[in-house]
Scaffold this motif. Structure first.
Motif, PDB file in Angstrom:
ATOM      1  N   LEU A   1       0.814  -1.207   0.000  1.00 35.81           N
ATOM      2  CA  LEU A   1       0.000   0.000   0.000  1.00 35.81           C
ATOM      3  C   LEU A   1       0.850   1.261   0.000  1.00 35.81           C
ATOM      4  O   LEU A   1       1.959   1.282   0.562  1.00 35.81           O
ATOM      5  CB  LEU A   1      -0.936   0.013   1.215  1.00 35.81           C
ATOM      6  N   PHE A   2       0.281   2.327  -0.589  1.00 41.38           N
ATOM      7  CA  PHE A   2       0.937   3.631  -0.648  1.00 41.38           C
ATOM      8  C   PHE A   2      -0.082   4.706  -0.294  1.00 41.38           C
ATOM      9  O   PHE A   2      -1.257   4.612  -0.674  1.00 41.38           O
ATOM     10  CB  PHE A   2       1.487   3.904  -2.058  1.00 41.38           C
ATOM     11  N   ASP A   3       0.365   5.736   0.414  1.00 46.82           N
ATOM     12  CA  ASP A   3      -0.539   6.843   0.737  1.00 46.82           C
ATOM     13  C   ASP A   3       0.257   8.130   0.830  1.00 46.82           C
ATOM     14  O   ASP A   3       1.364   8.149   1.384  1.00 46.82           O
ATOM     15  CB  ASP A   3      -1.259   6.582   2.064  1.00 46.82           C
ATOM     16  N   LYS A   4      -0.331   9.213   0.294  1.00 48.15           N
ATOM     17  CA  LYS A   4       0.365  10.498   0.321  1.00 48.15           C
ATOM     18  C   LYS A   4       0.335  11.127   1.706  1.00 48.15           C
ATOM     19  O   LYS A   4       1.123  12.020   2.010  1.00 48.15           O
ATOM     20  CB  LYS A   4      -0.248  11.468  -0.688  1.00 48.15           C
ATOM     21  N   GLY A   5      -0.571  10.665   2.565  1.00 53.04           N
ATOM     22  CA  GLY A   5      -0.693  11.226   3.914  1.00 53.04           C
ATOM     23  C   GLY A   5       0.294  10.610   4.894  1.00 53.04           C
ATOM     24  O   GLY A   5       1.071   9.709   4.557  1.00 53.04           O
TER      25      GLY A   5
ATOM     26  N   VAL B   1       3.051  -0.813   4.116  1.00 56.08           N
ATOM     27  CA  VAL B   1       2.563   0.471   3.613  1.00 56.08           C
ATOM     28  C   VAL B   1       3.691   1.492   3.606  1.00 56.08           C
ATOM     29  O   VAL B   1       4.561   1.477   4.476  1.00 56.08           O
ATOM     30  CB  VAL B   1       1.371   0.980   4.460  1.00 56.08           C
ATOM     31  N   THR B   2       3.673   2.359   2.606  1.00 56.38           N
ATOM     32  CA  THR B   2       4.599   3.484   2.536  1.00 56.38           C
ATOM     33  C   THR B   2       3.781   4.763   2.628  1.00 56.38           C
ATOM     34  O   THR B   2       2.990   5.065   1.733  1.00 56.38           O
ATOM     35  CB  THR B   2       5.390   3.475   1.210  1.00 56.38           C
ATOM     36  N   PHE B   3       3.945   5.497   3.742  1.00 57.12           N
ATOM     37  CA  PHE B   3       3.234   6.755   3.929  1.00 57.12           C
ATOM     38  C   PHE B   3       4.069   7.928   3.416  1.00 57.12           C
ATOM     39  O   PHE B   3       5.250   7.776   3.108  1.00 57.12           O
ATOM     40  CB  PHE B   3       2.898   6.968   5.407  1.00 57.12           C
ATOM     41  N   SER B   4       3.439   9.097   3.358  1.00 53.61           N
ATOM     42  CA  SER B   4       4.089  10.325   2.864  1.00 53.61           C
ATOM     43  C   SER B   4       4.718  10.082   1.494  1.00 53.61           C
ATOM     44  O   SER B   4       5.817  10.545   1.207  1.00 53.61           O
ATOM     45  CB  SER B   4       5.139  10.817   3.864  1.00 53.61           C
ATOM     46  N   CYS B   5       3.999   9.334   0.682  1.00 57.08           N
ATOM     47  CA  CYS B   5       4.491   8.952  -0.652  1.00 57.08           C
ATOM     48  C   CYS B   5       3.399   9.247  -1.664  1.00 57.08           C
ATOM     49  O   CYS B   5       2.425   8.496  -1.775  1.00 57.08           O
ATOM     50  CB  CYS B   5       4.857   7.464  -0.660  1.00 57.08           C
ATOM     51  N   ARG B   6       3.550  10.359  -2.380  1.00 57.07           N
ATOM     52  CA  ARG B   6       2.552  10.762  -3.364  1.00 57.07           C
ATOM     53  C   ARG B   6       2.892  10.119  -4.717  1.00 57.07           C
ATOM     54  O   ARG B   6       3.863  10.514  -5.367  1.00 57.07           O
ATOM     55  CB  ARG B   6       2.512  12.285  -3.497  1.00 57.07           C
ATOM     56  N   ILE B   7       2.111   9.135  -5.117  1.00 57.95           N
ATOM     57  CA  ILE B   7       2.324   8.496  -6.416  1.00 57.95           C
ATOM     58  C   ILE B   7       1.816   9.443  -7.501  1.00 57.95           C
ATOM     59  O   ILE B   7       0.671   9.902  -7.456  1.00 57.95           O
ATOM     60  CB  ILE B   7       1.600   7.137  -6.493  1.00 57.95           C
TER      61      ILE B   7
END
Length: 327
Positions: free
Chosen positions: A30-34, A122-128
């Motif tokens: 998972l990836f999330d920009k937040g 999960v990788t947070f603070s990551c804006r795809i």
């Protein structure tokens, strides 16, 4: 060993899809920009306590979602919220006839997505910013220029305008997502040193700049040391004032709140504003999810169905079902 499935977005839709895929034996990443999970179910930590600035509660009609809520309740993540509910119409407060069960995360709304995330990778603070396909696999690129992959499939669980930008490899899906209009909402939280002398704990508002106001601390499991209230502005007011400074938004919505709540309202000792650019879809849809099975790319979210928390959860489930059909 096959490549994992990438999921962009850790709101309720992305996490619903993730669990359905995990239950079927698939590997996900998972990836999330937040900075954390939840999307519009996130809670804001503040000096006034934990504040639910987005989704205030959720309801359930679909048996599958009701079953999920029962499991969450058994695990201690949710409780039923039965507030003294009012409506404001024609300049007057009156009890609301709406008695459907309402559920909230405990001790904050984000408890649900935090628990669902648990130890998922999960990788947070990551804006795809880009999703592209090589000969066999998918790759993701983030705003720092870093690549992530390879992935066998990509599932995008973000608001429709953001999903459209990531679906450029599937132009028909991109066009479908781009056609979904989403409405903004200004949310304001106010904290008072003393409890307001009002019977209202939640209120639907039919006129003026507000559509909703609620006592945050009256929800189950909350322990704020001040009387906290969350206000939601209407979509039209939010749209017209989308770029207003937060201080002006707070002042205006505080004034509207003070006029409607039915008691004396002192100056707040705490206030903050949060702008949800993509708070809800303009109208419900029956898309379920978007997919190009040949390419292996999928999209889901509340905008594919009802615009509600239940719709987001069901859309994630549907996206996972469609993906699993083609593995």
């Amino acid at each position: 060993m096959s490549a994992p499935i990438a999921i962009i977005g850790t709101g309720i839709a992305g996490l619903s899809a993730a669990h359905a895929l995990l239950d079927a034996g698939q590997e996900v990443r998972l990836f999330d920009k937040g900075h954390g999970s939840g999307g519009r179910m996130a809670s804001k930590r503040s000096e006034a306590g934990d504040l639910d600035l987005g989704a205030q509660y959720f309801t359930a009609r679909d048996r599958r979602f009701l079953d999920a809520i029962q499991k969450w309740r058994d695990a201690g993540w949710v409780e039923e919220w039965d507030p003294a509910l009012y409506q404001y119409r024609d300049g007057a407060l009156s009890p609301s006839p709406d008695e459907q069960p309402r559920w909230v995360g405990t001790p904050r709304m984000s408890a649900i997505t935090r628990a669902l995330l648990h130890d998922l990778p999960v990788t947070f603070s990551c804006r795809i910013t880009e999703v592209f396909r090589g000969e066999q696999h998918w790759q993701l690129q983030d705003s720092e220029g870093q690549n992530h992959g390879p992935f066998s499939h990509v599932l995008i669980a973000t608001p429709a305008p953001q999903a459209a930008a990531l679906l450029s490899s599937a132009p028909k899906l991109a066009a479908a997502a781009a056609s979904i209009a989403m409405e903004p909402t200004w949310a304001v939280a106010l904290g008072f040193a003393e409890q307001l002398q009002t019977p209202v704990q939640g209120c639907f508002i039919q006129e003026g700049p507000l559509t909703w106001m609620a006592s945050n601390r009256c929800k189950p499991g909350r322990s704020e040391h001040m009387d906290t209230w969350v206000l939601h502005a209407s979509s039209s007011w939010s749209r017209q004032n989308i770029d207003k400074p937060k201080e002006e938004v707070i002042e205006h919505l505080y004034g509207a709140f003070a006029e409607m709540i039915g008691c004396a309202v002192p100056a707040p000792v705490f206030a903050l504003a949060h702008r949800w650019l993509y708070a809800r879809p303009l109208e419900p849809r029956q898309l379920g999810a978007l997919n190009d099975a040949d390419l292996g790319i999928y999209a889901c979210g509340d905008w594919c169905l009802s615009g509600r928390v239940e719709g987001a959860w069901l859309s994630g489930l549907e996206a996972a079902r469609r993906l699993l059909e083609h593995i």
